[in-house]
Design an enzyme around this catalytic site. Structure first.
Site, PDB file in Angstrom:
ATOM      1  N   PRO A  92       0.817  -1.219   0.000  1.00 44.95           N
ATOM      2  CA  PRO A  92       0.000   0.000   0.000  1.00 44.95           C
ATOM      3  C   PRO A  92       0.851   1.270   0.000  1.00 44.95           C
ATOM      4  CG  PRO A  92      -0.683  -1.504   1.744  1.00 44.95           C
ATOM      5  CD  PRO A  92       0.588  -2.048   1.180  1.00 44.95           C
ATOM      6  N   GLU A 119       2.489  -9.274   7.629  1.00 49.34           N
ATOM      7  CA  GLU A 119       2.630  -7.818   7.809  1.00 49.34           C
ATOM      8  C   GLU A 119       3.515  -7.191   6.742  1.00 49.34           C
ATOM      9  OE1 GLU A 119       0.901  -5.929  10.096  1.00 49.34           O
ATOM     10  OE2 GLU A 119      -0.084  -7.873  10.315  1.00 49.34           O
ATOM     11  N   ARG A 157      -4.050  -7.067 -21.301  1.00 53.62           N
ATOM     12  CA  ARG A 157      -5.055  -6.447 -22.189  1.00 53.62           C
ATOM     13  C   ARG A 157      -4.434  -5.518 -23.223  1.00 53.62           C
ATOM     14  NH1 ARG A 157     -10.210  -5.907 -21.039  1.00 53.62           N
ATOM     15  NH2 ARG A 157     -10.332  -3.799 -21.853  1.00 53.62           N
ATOM     16  N   ASP A 172     -11.425   2.161 -24.127  1.00 55.00           N
ATOM     17  CA  ASP A 172     -11.599   1.955 -22.687  1.00 55.00           C
ATOM     18  C   ASP A 172     -11.513   3.263 -21.909  1.00 55.00           C
ATOM     19  OD1 ASP A 172     -12.000  -0.737 -22.574  1.00 55.00           O
ATOM     20  OD2 ASP A 172      -9.928  -1.255 -22.086  1.00 55.00           O
TER      21      ASP A 172
HETATM   22  N1  ADE Z   1      -0.729  -5.367  -0.345  1.00 52.74           N
HETATM   23  C1  ADE Z   1      -1.643  -5.125   0.619  1.00 52.74           C
HETATM   24  N2  ADE Z   1      -2.440  -4.115   0.277  1.00 52.74           N
HETATM   25  C2  ADE Z   1      -2.044  -3.704  -0.960  1.00 52.74           C
HETATM   26  C3  ADE Z   1      -2.466  -2.690  -1.860  1.00 52.74           C
HETATM   27  N3  ADE Z   1      -3.471  -1.876  -1.572  1.00 52.74           N
HETATM   28  N4  ADE Z   1      -1.817  -2.551  -3.021  1.00 52.74           N
HETATM   29  C4  ADE Z   1      -0.787  -3.359  -3.320  1.00 52.74           C
HETATM   30  N5  ADE Z   1      -0.336  -4.314  -2.519  1.00 52.74           N
HETATM   31  C5  ADE Z   1      -0.955  -4.505  -1.339  1.00 52.74           C
END
Ligand code: ADE
Length: 253
Positions: A92, A119, A157, A172
């Site tokens: 994230p 984690e 794609r 698209d």
């Molecule tokens: N791993 C956990 N959450 C994630 C996300 N939002 N984007 C990419 N990898 C992740």
């Protein structure tokens, strides 16, 4: 194109290799996915791939060593094919994947995708062996497998001859920096449950392709302005788009 994916759950990737457009492209050898399981490189009888975090706290952290060995095997695979290895780790905290990035990645011959679990992975592994961190949105998933598959699907794609109708990818959402226009199919008049009758917009039945194209562009502009004004702000308007937006403004007054 070749994807070497590092994951504790290789079977998950059948979701892309066995279904739909990505399955057909896979069968035609337009791309391949090789999954490397870090458990195959763990050093003990229990096949351990994680351990408790230094400093305490919840959850487990993936050990650097089995992941490094997995990445090195993936690099050998890609070098053997003459491809320059490029390692993406899903997390994230990476930059959020978008159409531009997908287009850039679709130009590469091979990618190494590291799908973490728990984690996360030991930070030193990232420092030493990862080229880029990528997120697929501001929320937390249980692992990198779904982000890996989202990336593979979006990239595949864009590879030549994957989509049946040559125009499908061109029209698209995001391709011209706008959201896609609305789509309709039969019947011409539709009444769902207790809702009102809905008709297909007249222009789409007219056979006038110039008019249809303009209507669609106008709808794209309207939708983008309403739902994703950030996309409009990020680019300049063509003369036609500016004229259509002006028309929309006049119609609403
Ligand atoms: N791993 C956990 N959450 C994630 C996300 N939002 N984007 C990419 N990898 C992740």
């Amino acid at each position: 194109m070749r994807f070497d994916v590092i994951s504790l759950f290789p079977e998950m990737f059948e979701a892309i290799t066995k279904y739909g457009i990505t399955s057909r492209a896979h069968a035609r050898n337009i791309y391949s996915v090789n999954v490397i399981n870090p458990r195959d490189f763990s050093q003990d009888n229990h096949k351990t791939v994680d351990d408790r975090p230094y400093g305490g706290g919840p959850g487990m952290v993936m050990l650097a060593d089995p992941l490094a060995k997995s990445i090195n095997l993936a690099k050998q695979n890609q070098l053997g094919l003459g491809f320059k290895p490029y390692v993406i780790y899903f997390s994230p905290r990476g930059a959020v994947l978008n159409h531009q990035k997908v287009m850039a990645l679709s130009q590469m011959q091979g990618l190494i995708l590291l799908a973490g679990r728990y984690e996360g992975v030991d930070e030193r592994l990232i420092n030493a062996l990862v080229d880029e961190e990528v997120s697929i949105g501001d929320y937390v998933l249980s692992g990198g497998e779904l982000p890996s598959m989202a990336l593979i699907d979006a990239v595949v794609r864009q590879l030549p001859e994957v989509l049946g109708d040559a125009d499908s990818a061109v029209e698209d959402s995001f391709v011209n920096g706008l959201l896609d226009y609305p789509h309709y199919t039969r019947p011409e008049i539709l009444c769902l449950d207790d809702s009102e009758e809905q008709k297909v917009p007249e222009v789409l039945l007219s056979g006038n392709h110039a008019k249809i194209r303009e209507w669609r562009l106008k709808q794209s502009l309207l939708l983008t302005r309403a739902k994703r004004p950030d996309l409009l702000a990020a680019r300049s308007l063509t003369k036609e788009e500016a004229r259509l937006l002006k028309e929309i403004g006049a119609e609403n007054n």
